[in-house]
Design a protein around this motif. Sequence first.
Motif, PDB file in Angstrom:
ATOM      1  N   LEU A   1      -1.161  -0.890   8.401  1.00 37.04           N
ATOM      2  CA  LEU A   1      -2.019  -0.192   7.438  1.00 37.04           C
ATOM      3  C   LEU A   1      -1.323  -0.041   6.089  1.00 37.04           C
ATOM      4  O   LEU A   1      -1.970  -0.142   5.036  1.00 37.04           O
ATOM      5  N   LEU A   2      -0.023   0.171   6.111  1.00 36.26           N
ATOM      6  CA  LEU A   2       0.725   0.269   4.858  1.00 36.26           C
ATOM      7  C   LEU A   2       0.677  -1.055   4.093  1.00 36.26           C
ATOM      8  O   LEU A   2       0.487  -1.072   2.871  1.00 36.26           O
ATOM      9  N   ARG A   3       0.858  -2.157   4.802  1.00 37.16           N
ATOM     10  CA  ARG A   3       0.843  -3.458   4.123  1.00 37.16           C
ATOM     11  C   ARG A   3      -0.527  -3.733   3.503  1.00 37.16           C
ATOM     12  O   ARG A   3      -0.616  -4.337   2.438  1.00 37.16           O
ATOM     13  N   ARG A   4      -1.578  -3.272   4.155  1.00 37.25           N
ATOM     14  CA  ARG A   4      -2.915  -3.433   3.584  1.00 37.25           C
ATOM     15  C   ARG A   4      -3.056  -2.666   2.276  1.00 37.25           C
ATOM     16  O   ARG A   4      -3.903  -3.003   1.441  1.00 37.25           O
ATOM     17  N   ARG A   5      -2.244  -1.634   2.129  1.00 35.41           N
ATOM     18  CA  ARG A   5      -2.256  -0.842   0.893  1.00 35.41           C
ATOM     19  C   ARG A   5      -1.236  -1.341  -0.115  1.00 35.41           C
ATOM     20  O   ARG A   5      -0.978  -0.694  -1.125  1.00 35.41           O
TER      21      ARG A   5
ATOM     22  N   ALA B   1       5.651   6.127  -2.896  1.00 35.96           N
ATOM     23  CA  ALA B   1       6.456   5.119  -3.592  1.00 35.96           C
ATOM     24  C   ALA B   1       5.602   3.906  -3.947  1.00 35.96           C
ATOM     25  O   ALA B   1       5.698   3.355  -5.059  1.00 35.96           O
ATOM     26  N   GLY B   2       4.746   3.477  -3.012  1.00 34.90           N
ATOM     27  CA  GLY B   2       3.859   2.355  -3.299  1.00 34.90           C
ATOM     28  C   GLY B   2       2.896   2.664  -4.420  1.00 34.90           C
ATOM     29  O   GLY B   2       2.674   1.839  -5.322  1.00 34.90           O
ATOM     30  N   ALA B   3       2.314   3.864  -4.394  1.00 37.20           N
ATOM     31  CA  ALA B   3       1.361   4.260  -5.440  1.00 37.20           C
ATOM     32  C   ALA B   3       2.027   4.357  -6.799  1.00 37.20           C
ATOM     33  O   ALA B   3       1.395   4.127  -7.840  1.00 37.20           O
TER      34      ALA B   3
END
Length: 217
Positions: A132-136, A174-176
């Motif tokens: 799910l993280l990779r999809r984001r 961190a991704g955002a």
Amino acid sequence: MPGEPEIVLPCLDEAEALPVVLAALPAGWPVLVVDNGSTDATADVARALGARVVVEPRRGYGAAVHAGLEAARGELVAVLDGDGSIDATVLPELAAAVAEGRADLAVGRRVPQGRGVWPWHARAGNAAVAALLRRRGVPVHDIAPVRVAHRAALVELGVADRAFGYPLELLLRAGAAGWRITEVAVPYLPRAGGRSKVTGSLRGTLRASRDMAGLLR
């Protein structure tokens, strides 16, 4: 490198494991043990072996990590569990990626060493969340069991979870924020001692999954 990174070890009843854990850390790196309400001699063992100790009485992995970040003095910090399950030889590689400006956050991807080290229920839950993280757009295959970043940047990221959802929220934030994240394979070992609070039991895994599920809604 801007000084040796400070190692933050959130600990709950890790008196048995700490002698092995501390002996395996990179020589000369300062170590901060966060005693998260232990009922054993975790704090005494840590001090006797040369680590600095702070106490965070509020139970919760995120609470312990946050207390460690606030108390740390290093420009760079490395955070990993105090149970000896993460091979600490990966720390210089992670630290170099951040110190040399190649990444804002360097994290480990566990590679189990032997059968039974990473129970099926924990591995399955981890894989689902990582997908799910990779999809984001967060390029990881594990939920950051060990990580290195600039201390001030981690504090400013504003991670609010004080339980088992802390590592996931950190990756989401961190991704955002557009952080450059690099992931490095790290041997995942049997505990050096003591009892697992999360991955070693189905109940612990379900509790961690519950904490993480709310963050992914």
